[in-house]
Structure formats: C-alpha cells, structure tokens
Design a protein around this motif. Sequence first.
Motif, PDB file in Angstrom:
ATOM      1  N   LYS A  87      70.255  51.908  10.632  1.00 32.30           N
ATOM      2  CA  LYS A  87      70.366  50.445  10.570  1.00 32.30           C
ATOM      3  C   LYS A  87      71.215  49.869  11.698  1.00 32.30           C
ATOM      4  O   LYS A  87      70.839  48.861  12.320  1.00 32.30           O
ATOM      5  N   VAL A  88      72.354  50.451  11.973  1.00 35.06           N
ATOM      6  CA  VAL A  88      73.283  49.883  12.959  1.00 35.06           C
ATOM      7  C   VAL A  88      72.651  49.763  14.345  1.00 35.06           C
ATOM      8  O   VAL A  88      72.620  48.667  14.934  1.00 35.06           O
ATOM      9  N   PRO A  89      72.125  50.864  14.912  1.00 38.17           N
ATOM     10  CA  PRO A  89      71.542  50.709  16.255  1.00 38.17           C
ATOM     11  C   PRO A  89      70.310  49.808  16.276  1.00 38.17           C
ATOM     12  O   PRO A  89      70.082  49.093  17.259  1.00 38.17           O
ATOM     13  N   LEU A  90      69.523  49.829  15.202  1.00 39.51           N
ATOM     14  CA  LEU A  90      68.336  48.968  15.176  1.00 39.51           C
ATOM     15  C   LEU A  90      68.713  47.492  15.152  1.00 39.51           C
ATOM     16  O   LEU A  90      68.082  46.672  15.823  1.00 39.51           O
ATOM     17  N   SER A  91      69.734  47.137  14.353  1.00 39.07           N
ATOM     18  CA  SER A  91      70.162  45.729  14.309  1.00 39.07           C
ATOM     19  C   SER A  91      70.662  45.261  15.671  1.00 39.07           C
ATOM     20  O   SER A  91      70.335  44.149  16.121  1.00 39.07           O
ATOM     21  N   VAL A  92      71.443  46.093  16.335  1.00 40.55           N
ATOM     22  CA  VAL A  92      71.954  45.732  17.666  1.00 40.55           C
ATOM     23  C   VAL A  92      70.804  45.584  18.653  1.00 40.55           C
ATOM     24  O   VAL A  92      70.735  44.603  19.416  1.00 40.55           O
ATOM     25  N   TRP A  93      69.889  46.549  18.623  1.00 34.82           N
ATOM     26  CA  TRP A  93      68.766  46.537  19.572  1.00 34.82           C
ATOM     27  C   TRP A  93      67.855  45.324  19.345  1.00 34.82           C
ATOM     28  O   TRP A  93      67.541  44.580  20.265  1.00 34.82           O
ATOM     29  N   PHE A  94      67.427  45.126  18.102  1.00 33.33           N
ATOM     30  CA  PHE A  94      66.508  44.027  17.818  1.00 33.33           C
ATOM     31  C   PHE A  94      67.164  42.665  18.035  1.00 33.33           C
ATOM     32  O   PHE A  94      66.501  41.706  18.427  1.00 33.33           O
ATOM     33  N   ALA A  95      68.445  42.533  17.765  1.00 37.70           N
ATOM     34  CA  ALA A  95      69.115  41.239  17.916  1.00 37.70           C
ATOM     35  C   ALA A  95      69.346  40.881  19.385  1.00 37.70           C
ATOM     36  O   ALA A  95      69.070  39.757  19.814  1.00 37.70           O
ATOM     37  N   PHE A  96      69.855  41.850  20.167  1.00 38.27           N
ATOM     38  CA  PHE A  96      70.215  41.567  21.551  1.00 38.27           C
ATOM     39  C   PHE A  96      69.113  41.921  22.543  1.00 38.27           C
ATOM     40  O   PHE A  96      69.170  41.509  23.704  1.00 38.27           O
ATOM     41  N   GLY A  97      68.110  42.692  22.087  1.00 42.28           N
ATOM     42  CA  GLY A  97      67.019  43.056  22.977  1.00 42.28           C
ATOM     43  C   GLY A  97      67.374  44.200  23.900  1.00 42.28           C
ATOM     44  O   GLY A  97      68.443  44.811  23.819  1.00 42.28           O
ATOM     45  N   GLY A  98      66.448  44.485  24.810  1.00 46.21           N
ATOM     46  CA  GLY A  98      66.627  45.600  25.729  1.00 46.21           C
ATOM     47  C   GLY A  98      65.512  46.606  25.566  1.00 46.21           C
ATOM     48  O   GLY A  98      64.811  46.633  24.539  1.00 46.21           O
ATOM     49  N   TRP A  99      65.310  47.437  26.595  1.00 46.51           N
ATOM     50  CA  TRP A  99      64.257  48.460  26.577  1.00 46.51           C
ATOM     51  C   TRP A  99      62.889  47.844  26.240  1.00 46.51           C
ATOM     52  O   TRP A  99      62.121  48.364  25.432  1.00 46.51           O
ATOM     53  N   GLY A 100      62.623  46.710  26.877  1.00 48.67           N
ATOM     54  CA  GLY A 100      61.333  46.068  26.697  1.00 48.67           C
ATOM     55  C   GLY A 100      61.236  45.112  25.528  1.00 48.67           C
ATOM     56  O   GLY A 100      60.185  44.488  25.324  1.00 48.67           O
ATOM     57  N   LEU A 101      62.304  44.956  24.745  1.00 49.64           N
ATOM     58  CA  LEU A 101      62.289  44.067  23.581  1.00 49.64           C
ATOM     59  C   LEU A 101      63.123  42.828  23.880  1.00 49.64           C
ATOM     60  O   LEU A 101      64.264  42.932  24.334  1.00 49.64           O
ATOM     61  N   SER A 102      62.563  41.644  23.615  1.00 48.40           N
ATOM     62  CA  SER A 102      63.292  40.405  23.862  1.00 48.40           C
ATOM     63  C   SER A 102      64.317  40.159  22.758  1.00 48.40           C
ATOM     64  O   SER A 102      64.107  40.580  21.611  1.00 48.40           O
ATOM     65  N   PRO A 103      65.427  39.482  23.063  1.00 41.21           N
ATOM     66  CA  PRO A 103      66.442  39.202  22.028  1.00 41.21           C
ATOM     67  C   PRO A 103      65.859  38.358  20.894  1.00 41.21           C
ATOM     68  O   PRO A 103      65.127  37.408  21.124  1.00 41.21           O
ATOM     69  N   GLN A 104      66.210  38.708  19.651  1.00 39.58           N
ATOM     70  CA  GLN A 104      65.668  38.001  18.493  1.00 39.58           C
ATOM     71  C   GLN A 104      66.745  37.441  17.577  1.00 39.58           C
ATOM     72  O   GLN A 104      66.418  36.828  16.561  1.00 39.58           O
ATOM     73  N   GLY A 105      68.000  37.647  17.890  1.00 35.69           N
ATOM     74  CA  GLY A 105      69.076  37.076  17.092  1.00 35.69           C
ATOM     75  C   GLY A 105      69.056  37.535  15.652  1.00 35.69           C
ATOM     76  O   GLY A 105      68.857  38.723  15.364  1.00 35.69           O
ATOM     77  N   ALA A 106      69.232  36.599  14.725  1.00 33.10           N
ATOM     78  CA  ALA A 106      69.291  36.945  13.301  1.00 33.10           C
ATOM     79  C   ALA A 106      67.994  37.578  12.810  1.00 33.10           C
ATOM     80  O   ALA A 106      68.009  38.457  11.944  1.00 33.10           O
ATOM     81  N   VAL A 107      66.860  37.151  13.353  1.00 32.09           N
ATOM     82  CA  VAL A 107      65.572  37.716  12.926  1.00 32.09           C
ATOM     83  C   VAL A 107      65.496  39.204  13.264  1.00 32.09           C
ATOM     84  O   VAL A 107      64.877  39.988  12.543  1.00 32.09           O
ATOM     85  N   GLY A 108      66.132  39.595  14.348  1.00 30.22           N
ATOM     86  CA  GLY A 108      66.154  41.013  14.703  1.00 30.22           C
ATOM     87  C   GLY A 108      66.825  41.861  13.641  1.00 30.22           C
ATOM     88  O   GLY A 108      66.409  42.994  13.367  1.00 30.22           O
ATOM     89  N   CYS A 109      67.871  41.312  12.997  1.00 27.61           N
ATOM     90  CA  CYS A 109      68.532  42.028  11.904  1.00 27.61           C
ATOM     91  C   CYS A 109      67.571  42.242  10.737  1.00 27.61           C
ATOM     92  O   CYS A 109      67.608  43.274  10.062  1.00 27.61           O
ATOM     93  N   ALA A 110      66.706  41.257  10.494  1.00 29.21           N
ATOM     94  CA  ALA A 110      65.719  41.389   9.418  1.00 29.21           C
ATOM     95  C   ALA A 110      64.700  42.478   9.735  1.00 29.21           C
ATOM     96  O   ALA A 110      64.307  43.255   8.852  1.00 29.21           O
ATOM     97  N   TRP A 111      64.253  42.559  10.976  1.00 33.11           N
ATOM     98  CA  TRP A 111      63.315  43.615  11.359  1.00 33.11           C
ATOM     99  C   TRP A 111      63.945  44.999  11.182  1.00 33.11           C
ATOM    100  O   TRP A 111      63.277  45.949  10.739  1.00 33.11           O
ATOM    101  N   ALA A 112      65.211  45.117  11.499  1.00 34.58           N
ATOM    102  CA  ALA A 112      65.896  46.397  11.306  1.00 34.58           C
ATOM    103  C   ALA A 112      65.930  46.768   9.831  1.00 34.58           C
ATOM    104  O   ALA A 112      65.712  47.941   9.460  1.00 34.58           O
ATOM    105  N   THR A 113      66.186  45.800   8.955  1.00 32.90           N
ATOM    106  CA  THR A 113      66.194  46.056   7.514  1.00 32.90           C
ATOM    107  C   THR A 113      64.827  46.513   7.025  1.00 32.90           C
ATOM    108  O   THR A 113      64.725  47.424   6.196  1.00 32.90           O
ATOM    109  N   LEU A 114      63.765  45.896   7.539  1.00 28.74           N
ATOM    110  CA  LEU A 114      62.410  46.282   7.127  1.00 28.74           C
ATOM    111  C   LEU A 114      62.131  47.747   7.468  1.00 28.74           C
ATOM    112  O   LEU A 114      61.616  48.502   6.630  1.00 28.74           O
TER     113      LEU A 114
END
Length: 448
Positions: free
Chosen positions: A166-193
């Motif tokens: 969960k921790v690295p996924l939330s950071v990655w999805f929220a802030f972006g990087g490695w081809g993924l655009s920043p998603q903010g709070a929604v990125g935390c939701a994707w990590a939970t899924l």
Amino acid sequence: MDELKHIARHAGVVLAGQLAVMAFGVTDTVVAARYSEAALAALSVGTAVYISVYVGLMGILQALLPVWAELHGARRAADVGPSVRQALYVCCLTIVLGMAVLLAPGPLLNATDVPASLQLEVRRYLAVLAWALPPALLFRLFSTLNQSLGHPRLVSVLQVGSLLLKVPLSVWFAFGGWGLSPQGAVGCAWATLVVNFALLGVAAWLLRTQRLYTPYALWRRMEPPDWRQIGAFLRLGVPAGLAVMVEVTSFALMALFIARLGTTASASHQVASNVAAVLYMTPLALGIAASARTSYWLGANEIGRAGQTAWLGLAAAGVIAAGFSALLAFSAPLVARLYVSEPVVLAAVVALLPWVALYHLGDALQAVALFLLRSYRITMTPLLVYGVLLWGLGLSGGYWLAYEGIGPWPALFQARAFWITSSVALGAVALLLTAILAIATRRATLQG
C-alpha cells in the motif's frame, strides 16, 4: 487471569492487523497532505463518505462473529461451513448497496453543502473506491470467520504484509512517475483497490489449501439461499450494522459539515479524525477478542464464565484508554508534527487533539460494550442509544455550537465545536451501554 491472558493474546494479534489497516489511512493522509492542502481536504470528505458506507456494511458482517464463535464453543464444526456460505448471500447484498451509494454520492454531498470546488475530486475518489468495496467486504467476512474461531493470526499477517504494498503504491499513484501522471487523492484510492484485490486473492487461496479450515467444510458448493437463516443473520446484523453506521456517520458527517469552514478546518479535522481512528484500533481489537471468547463460553454453556470474560474485556479497555488519552493530551504538538508541517494547519491540529483525547475515553468503552452486547444478541437497544445521543447530541449539537450557538455559548465557527459535543455524547453512550451489559450478564447468569 488465564482468561485475561487469552483475551490479550487474541486482541494483540487482531490489533497488529488493524493497525496495519489503519496505517492505510495514515499513509493516505500524509501523502495527500504532502501533495496539497486541497488534496487533503478532498481526501477528508471522500474518506468520510466511504468510511460511513464501508463500516456500516462491515458491521452487518462483523455481527456474525458470535454465531460462529458459539458453534465453535459447542463443538459443532460441521455446521460452520453451511453457515458461512449462507453469509455470502448477505455479503453480496451489502456489496450491491455499498457500490450504489459510492457511485452516486451527489445527494449526500449536496445535502451537506460540500463546496463545489471539492466535489469533482471527491466524486472521482469515491468512484474508484466503489470497486474496491467488494473485495474489502469479502475479506472482512474471512476476517470475521477467523476471529470467531480463535485464529486471527493469518488475517493479521496478511494485513501487515499488505501495508508493504500500500505505501509505495499510494506514493506512486498520487505523485506520479515512471510513466504515470500525478493523481493526488484519487491515486490513494487506486492503491487501495489494488491492495484489496490482492488480499482477497490470498484469502481465497488460504481457505482452499490450509488444513486448519478442513473441519469446517468451507470449500463446498453453494447451497440455495436458506431464507430462514439469512433472516436470522439480518435480524442480528442489520441493527448492529446500523448502530455502527450511526456511530461512524456521526463521526464522518462532521467532516462534511466542517468542510464549509474552509480547507484549513477540513485538513486539521482529517488529521484529528485519523488520530482518533488509530486510537480506536485498540478497543476494537479488545472488543473482537472479548466478544469471541464470551460467545465461545456461551456456546459451551458456561454462562458465569462468559460474564466474567465480558467484564474483563471492558475493564481492560477502560484502563488502556485512560493511558492513551493522557499521553495524547500531553504530546499533542509532537503528534501533530507527524502529520503536517504547514504552520496554520499545524496550529489548528494542536487545538483539536486534546478534545480527541477526551473523545477516546468514551469511544473505547462504548466500542467494547457494543461488541459484548452482540454476544448476548442485544443489538436494537444500542441502535436507539446511538441514534439519540450521537446524532442528536453529538452531531446536531456540534452543528449548533459551530454555526448557531447554544444558549450562553456563541457560535464558535471552528471544528472543535463538533469534537466537544461528540465527546460528551460518547461518554453518555458508554455509561448507558455498560449499564445494559450489566443487566444482560446478570439476566443470563440467573437464567443459566
């Protein structure tokens, strides 16, 4: 003393897992706070809605713990499997209801006057969590089964392990990087899924392969719905789930009403509510452990021992809660700095945390008492108590104190108004539920 040790061991294992799950929320709060104040505010509102839905539905499933614990105590292992499979029908119903609310949150957001500037991000956040809900509820059913049978360790190991994902996924999805655009709070939701589906997959594999489940005949073809048994589950689970939903919504709706005070108020409330939720994990674990053990002795027809176990669990919760509350009251600035660094938000959080400490005292006692009352099949009375005090005094009183004023007290226009009234309401709930528990244990002893 042996019984207390048994409860402590069980609760300790459950607590480890629950703290790992709670760390999901802590991670998302810290990540959103570092991303932007607006992201933290959106997370606060979105989390309030999701938790209200999830915990209410989870309460329906968690209320089945005494059923399987009693079968375990009565040495009726063969009856556990069919009972669990019937509970799957109840679980499917909760999934449908929960997803419907999360995919269409507009009426709730509008009714509570959530600012339009926040609504778009909140809707996106909840749309992702709607698909994270099914695996979360199915895993909760797996967790409840293990807790009722006295085997919480596997669940806790999975929950602790999932935090590493969960921790690295939330950071990655929220802030972006490695081809993924920043998603903010929604990125935390994707990590939970992602994490929720991973947990469910491992749980299904364990049920299929581990020998400890063999006596219960769990992995069999689904029987047709047994409406009599499903009805019994619903009569136990729905009032229990509604009681938990009242408790959580009285807590979560605070975030929606506070949102109109601005992003600083919402952000500080999100941190305060996260601290309260972390503290709640200990009485939650004690409630699960004490309820499972009490129900076990009730199933074994050891009525006096069941009552003693119940009071041991409640006393332990009171002592521990007093210690945690004192510690939080004296270390509020230090705790606040673990979450935020922006001076204005930091000051607002420090002002709220002493009220969180007071809130926790009543919260701990009422939480354990609620679990224990389920062991005695008492669910409707707590629901009425919660509705009157938590919605009536806690939430409504907080609204009036915040925006209108009450008697000689003028309107505060601050988040702490809600924490003040909610602390008073929870203290009253704790006293009433403890009195009801005393009546229940005495009556059971006399009848036994």
